[in-house]
Structures are given as structure tokens and as C-alpha cells.
Enzyme design. Structure first.
Site, PDB file in Angstrom:
ATOM      1  N   SER A 185      -6.941  -7.578  -2.145  1.00  0.00           N
ATOM      2  CA  SER A 185      -6.788  -6.930  -3.453  1.00  0.00           C
ATOM      3  C   SER A 185      -6.952  -7.970  -4.538  1.00  0.00           C
ATOM      4  O   SER A 185      -6.580  -9.141  -4.362  1.00  0.00           O
ATOM      5  CB  SER A 185      -5.408  -6.282  -3.574  1.00  0.00           C
ATOM      6  N   TYR A 189       3.702  -7.367  -3.303  1.00  0.00           N
ATOM      7  CA  TYR A 189       2.389  -6.966  -2.801  1.00  0.00           C
ATOM      8  C   TYR A 189       1.336  -8.009  -3.165  1.00  0.00           C
ATOM      9  O   TYR A 189       0.508  -8.407  -2.332  1.00  0.00           O
ATOM     10  CB  TYR A 189       2.034  -5.601  -3.390  1.00  0.00           C
TER      11      TYR A 189
END
Length: 255
Positions: free
Chosen positions: A142, A155
Site C-alpha cells: 500500500s 496498518y
């Protein structure tokens, strides 16, 4: 693309969203696709759609946080499909929340799914790839792991760790023709996004703010990523390893 026909690909989190789109594209390229997902019904639906389109696929229920279950699922799929050529570590999860409002139980869940999950799958398939002197491992990381993301602190840390892990392991196994690369999506219109930002007026405001930040004027769709994944799994990418590539409509531009 060259070198994909009749080779085996395993895709985690392939019951929906980006993982499902990747599984379908790899099947279109002629690969035999192992669909791994914690949701049995969703995994079976992906397999059904691939088969109806003329592709070959099989499914196994798999909780990526459970290493023993991962090894069992990989073994079962390889016994039916053949040895794994490409692994796509796609499964992930998060819930938006300021870090100072989170607690250790939440951290552990995010870490277990987003970081240890890919490690479990990689450890299960990489020895066979090394022994056979060939394979591809692709991490759906990501841009949060490259630049950070407010409300996704743990995250972001997991995705940054995944990127570093892939680079380091790429160095270890490169002489065995096992190549590892990262694909970093930006904000993407998936069921996970719906649960992340919510629906209704408040959710739409968040989506609109995301769109304003993207030079191409939209957030991503699940279909924006499988082409790059297929390329990295193919013989056309046989001289690419340890790389991190953003697919974000220009939201992040790395040199």
C-alpha cells in the site's frame, strides 16, 4: 504475457475486491489459480466465475494468521493444481482509527493479518520455489507503507514492514530465480473501502476528499491492478526484483 500458461498462481483474499480481480486476470492469462480466502462462500464464488469464463481454478478456506492452516491449504492446492509458480499476498484488513485511541488487541489483529499473514504464505511456498529454481512472490502492499496514512498508523507500519521484508528476501533468493516485488495500490473502490470509510453522506465526503487528491481525478478500481501483477508474474519481468511500484493515479509519485 509470456510464461504464464499452465503455471500455478495462489492468491490470498481472492474472494472479493482486488484479490478477486487478480485471480480472474491470472486465469484469463492461462494460469491455474488457487483461490485462498477466509470466506468459503466467497472463495467458491470466485472459482465458479473463473470456471464459467473458461479458466481453471480451485479454492481452499484459509485464515492467513494461522501458519498451520496456511501450510495445509497450500499443500492441498498444490496437490490438485501443481507446484506454485506465483504467490500473490493480497489479503489484508484495517479499521480507521486514531492511533492514540487504539489498544494492543487491535494492533495484534492488524499485524497478524497484514504482516504475519504474508510471511506465513511466503514461508510455505518459497522453499519449493528455491528448490525448483524459479518463482514469483508479489505483495499487494500500500502507499500507506511508503508515505504514511492518518488513521491507519499500525496498518501503515505493517505495509512498510512488508515492503522491507520483500526487498530483503529478494536478495536472499535471487540466485535461485525467485523474484519478489511490491505493488502499492492507492485508495480503491472495493468492499473493504466501504467498510473503511462507511457509506452515506459522511462516507461520500471522505471519498470526495480522496478523489481531490488524485491527479487522475478518481480513486482506483479493483481492475486497475491485475495487469501489473500478471506482468510481474510473467517471464517479461524476469529481470525485476526487490521493486515497489505505486498504482495510485499519481497520488504518490516516487522517483
Amino acid at each position: 504475457m509470456r510464461g504464464l500458461q499452465k503455471r500455478v498462481a495462489l492468491v490470498t483474499g481472492a474472494g472479493s475486491g482486488i484479490g478477486k480481480a487478480i485471480a480472474q486476470r491470472l486465469a484469463e492469462e492461462g494460469m491455474l489459480v488457487g483461490v485462498l480466502d477466509i470466506n468459503k462462500q466467497a472463495a467458491e464464488q470466485t472459482v465458479k466465475e473463473i470456471r464459467e469464463s473458461g479458466g481453471q481454478a480451485d479454492a481452499e478456506v484459509c485464515d492467513v494468521t494461522d501458519y498451520a492452516q496456511v501450510c495445509q491449504a497450500v499443500s492441498a492446492l498444490e496437490s490438485r493444481l501443481g507446484p506454485t509458480w506465483a504467490l500473490v499476498n493480497n489479503a489484508g484488513w484495517d479499521k480507521p482509527m486514531p492511533f492514540l485511541k487504539t489498544e494492543p488487541d487491535f494492533w495484534r489483529k492488524v499485524v497478524d493479518i497484514n504482516y504475519l499473514g504474508p510471511l506465513h504464505l511466503t514461508r510455505a511456498v518459497a522453499p519449493g520455489m528455491v528448490e525448483r529454481n524459479g518463482g514469483r512472490i508479489i505483495f499487494i502492499a500500500s502507499d500507506a507503507g511508503r508515505v504514511g496514512s492518518s488513521g491507519e498508523v499500525v496498518y501503515s507500519g505493517c505495509k512498510g514492514a512488508t515492503i522491507a521484508f520483500a526487498k530483503a528476501l529478494a536478495r536472499e533468493v535471487s540466485r535461485n530465480n525467485v523474484l519478489l516485488n511490491n505493488v502499492c495500490p492507492g485508495p480503491t473502490n472495493t468492499p473493504a473501502m466501504d467498510s473503511f470509510v462507511g457509506t452515506g453522506e459522511s462516507g461520500q465526503k471522505i471519498r470526495d476528499a480522496m478523489v481531490r487528491g488524485v491527479p487522475l481525478g478518481r480513486i482506483g478500481e479493483a481492475e486497475d491492478y491485475p495487469g501489473l501483477v500478471a506482468f510481474l508474474a510473467s517471464d517479461d519481468a524476469s529481470f525485476i526484483t526487490g521493486q515497489t511500484i505505486s498504482v495510485s493515479g499519481g497520488l504518490t509519485m516516487h522517483g
